[in-house]
Scaffold this active site. Sequence first.
Site, mmCIF file in Angstrom:
data_model
loop_
_atom_site.group_PDB
_atom_site.id
_atom_site.type_symbol
_atom_site.label_atom_id
_atom_site.label_comp_id
_atom_site.label_asym_id
_atom_site.label_seq_id
_atom_site.Cartn_x
_atom_site.Cartn_y
_atom_site.Cartn_z
ATOM 1 C CG ASN A 31 -9.718 -6.087 0.839
ATOM 2 O OD1 ASN A 31 -8.839 -6.522 0.084
ATOM 3 N ND2 ASN A 31 -10.724 -5.364 0.402
ATOM 4 N NE ARG A 101 -3.597 1.799 -2.431
ATOM 5 C CZ ARG A 101 -3.149 3.026 -2.197
ATOM 6 N NH1 ARG A 101 -2.628 3.718 -3.153
ATOM 7 N NH2 ARG A 101 -3.229 3.556 -0.996
ATOM 8 C CG ASP A 323 -14.287 -3.018 -2.224
ATOM 9 O OD1 ASP A 323 -13.565 -3.493 -1.322
ATOM 10 O OD2 ASP A 323 -13.948 -2.051 -2.932
ATOM 11 C CB ILE A 345 -14.706 5.518 -1.723
ATOM 12 C CG1 ILE A 345 -15.767 5.327 -0.650
ATOM 13 C CG2 ILE A 345 -13.296 5.161 -1.225
ATOM 14 C CD1 ILE A 345 -15.486 5.941 0.696
ATOM 15 N NE ARG A 416 -5.472 -7.709 -7.904
ATOM 16 C CZ ARG A 416 -5.344 -6.399 -7.767
ATOM 17 N NH1 ARG A 416 -5.554 -5.587 -8.789
ATOM 18 N NH2 ARG A 416 -5.029 -5.877 -6.594
HETATM 19 C C1 EPZ Z 1 -9.053 -0.648 0.798
HETATM 20 O O1 EPZ Z 1 -8.281 0.054 -0.151
HETATM 21 C C2 EPZ Z 1 -9.474 -1.933 0.106
HETATM 22 N N1 EPZ Z 1 -8.280 -2.705 -0.252
HETATM 23 C C3 EPZ Z 1 -10.268 -1.590 -1.156
HETATM 24 O O2 EPZ Z 1 -10.701 -2.819 -1.753
HETATM 25 C C4 EPZ Z 1 -11.487 -0.774 -0.740
HETATM 26 O O3 EPZ Z 1 -12.187 -0.398 -1.905
HETATM 27 C C5 EPZ Z 1 -11.036 0.486 0.026
HETATM 28 O O4 EPZ Z 1 -10.231 0.097 1.151
HETATM 29 C C6 EPZ Z 1 -12.195 1.299 0.536
HETATM 30 O O5 EPZ Z 1 -12.980 0.508 1.398
HETATM 31 C C7 EPZ Z 1 -7.646 -3.417 0.720
HETATM 32 O O6 EPZ Z 1 -8.044 -3.405 1.879
HETATM 33 C C8 EPZ Z 1 -6.447 -4.203 0.294
HETATM 34 P P1 EPZ Z 1 -8.551 3.758 1.146
HETATM 35 P P2 EPZ Z 1 -7.430 1.352 0.295
HETATM 36 O O7 EPZ Z 1 -7.157 4.174 1.423
HETATM 37 O O8 EPZ Z 1 -7.014 1.233 1.700
HETATM 38 C C9 EPZ Z 1 -7.766 8.038 -0.536
HETATM 39 C C10 EPZ Z 1 -10.960 -4.411 -3.450
HETATM 40 O O9 EPZ Z 1 -11.581 -4.444 -4.533
HETATM 41 N N2 EPZ Z 1 -6.360 7.973 -0.071
HETATM 42 O O10 EPZ Z 1 -9.455 3.457 2.295
HETATM 43 O O11 EPZ Z 1 -6.401 1.578 -0.756
HETATM 44 C C11 EPZ Z 1 -8.069 7.078 -1.660
HETATM 45 O O12 EPZ Z 1 -7.656 7.602 -2.910
HETATM 46 C C12 EPZ Z 1 -10.205 -3.150 -3.054
HETATM 47 O O13 EPZ Z 1 -10.895 -5.359 -2.627
HETATM 48 C C13 EPZ Z 1 -5.578 9.117 -0.128
HETATM 49 O O14 EPZ Z 1 -6.033 10.163 -0.580
HETATM 50 O O15 EPZ Z 1 -8.512 2.492 0.184
HETATM 51 C C14 EPZ Z 1 -9.575 6.949 -1.563
HETATM 52 O O16 EPZ Z 1 -10.183 8.030 -2.237
HETATM 53 C C15 EPZ Z 1 -10.368 -2.030 -4.060
HETATM 54 N N3 EPZ Z 1 -4.290 9.073 0.307
HETATM 55 C C16 EPZ Z 1 -9.844 7.078 -0.050
HETATM 56 O O17 EPZ Z 1 -8.632 7.586 0.514
HETATM 57 C C17 EPZ Z 1 -3.735 7.921 0.823
HETATM 58 O O18 EPZ Z 1 -2.558 7.950 1.231
HETATM 59 C C18 EPZ Z 1 -10.144 5.772 0.651
HETATM 60 O O19 EPZ Z 1 -9.216 4.813 0.176
HETATM 61 C C19 EPZ Z 1 -4.548 6.760 0.869
HETATM 62 C C20 EPZ Z 1 -5.845 6.818 0.427
#
Ligand code: EPZ
Length: 437
Positions: A31, A101, A323, A345, A416
């Site tokens: 990440n 994603r 995670d 989350i 992955r």
């Molecule tokens: C990052 O995902 C990580 N991926 C995820 O790891 C991790 O679980 C997550 O952060 C939380 O720590 C990478 O860094 C590539 P968020 P991300 O946006 O950025 C909501 C793994 O297994 N949201 O911080 O996609 C979302 O639905 C992966 O390595 C919106 O509502 O997560 C969630 O409920 C899985 N609108 C919350 O924010 C948006 O436009 C936090 O998600 C974007 C997000």
Amino acid sequence: MTTIRNEALHIQGLGGEKKLSGTLSIEGAKNAALPLLAATLLIDGDVTITNIPSILDTNRSLTLLENLGVTITPGKDHEYTFTIPSECGTELDEEISKHMRASIIFSGPVLARSGSVRFPHPGGCVIGERPIDLFLSGYEALGAAVEKNDDGYVLTAPKDGLKGSNFFFIQQSVTATETLMMAAVMAHGTTVLGNAAVEPEIVDLALFLKKCGARITGEGTHTITIEGTGGVPLTSPEEVYTVMPDRIETGSFLIIGALCAQNLTITNCNPEHVEILTQLLQDSGVPLRVEKDSLHIENNTVPNSDFSSFSIKTHEYPGFPTDLQAPAVIFLTQVTGEAKVFETIFEGRLRYLDDIMYMGADIERLDIHRALVRGPRELEGRRLSSPDIRAGLAYIVAALVAHGESYVSNMMYVDRGYENIEKKLESIGVQVKRVTD
Ligand code: EPZ
């Protein structure tokens, strides 16, 4: 596009015995590597990055970059040199974007560098719907026009480039913070990101961008300020950049060590990034010693039922990482007590619990975000199918503590996020074989 065969791990369970021992070295963080690879698009010239983990998502990101016109020269182990042309493509590969994603991260640097970007609706996944509203409203704040059509999205910057602006995240988002920070780097004027995420991967990205000439302050806090270059690309950094260690791989192996190893050393890691987990495991009774860049489980001879349970509430960094929730729940099935698990989350990140209950765990679902886990309970080996990266790893942990054999299929999900997982498990004494499913 990498062709992916459906493979499974055939694992011989340890039945609660602590037979593993040895040393595991942690790879570069998935990440952190993904945004760092995207950030190369902001540079005019060459850049070399090392400690890039050899996993499916980084391989896909390398293909994304090549499709955008970047020349990639593999160096020595886990190292690549990137030569970015003055004119890059503007379309994110559809096939890859639908499967990963995180490909949306690339939209920031492409829009900043090329003035437009086109990408498909990013795939949602089992852990949640994964909306992108924060990205789109952030882009609009920077002056971009956002067009949504059946195929996905087309973003267009103003003729004279993106404009610096203040943008407040109504919800903290790791990749939205990374993506908009990169989009702002070449904007005209100053951008202030409010309620920004503070994950270590964001700090790693900002450090890299600053070594390439970006003017960023506040990374690691909830307010990040970026002085845009006014359309001027970044320059090659002086030296090779090293990706930070993977804190989720670190925590995953720590949980395996606590449950199944008499002695386990974890090297090339940053224990500070998993402080909440090391604290909880030590409080639970796990004999864990923390050094500057290594973790040591030593003389871990007591049965897991001697460890006491603890509750988990996932939270943005430095809280309990979502995670690590699934792997930690396996630990909670084996120790004594009742734990409340609250996944705050993602709305779909407890779906894997059915399979763990099928193995014999005593788990009570309260709603889509909460469950009660009572231990200790013995687990029986089963045929399991990984639904996502981290639940897949949790199934491997469950298979290790279970009695009898297990098959964990859909390994393309685990691959992955974890490099050579079965080789690493074998190196500490696990009887495991990768088979075609
Ligand atoms: C990052 O995902 C990580 N991926 C995820 O790891 C991790 O679980 C997550 O952060 C939380 O720590 C990478 O860094 C590539 P968020 P991300 O946006 O950025 C909501 C793994 O297994 N949201 O911080 O996609 C979302 O639905 C992966 O390595 C919106 O509502 O997560 C969630 O409920 C899985 N609108 C919350 O924010 C948006 O436009 C936090 O998600 C974007 C997000």
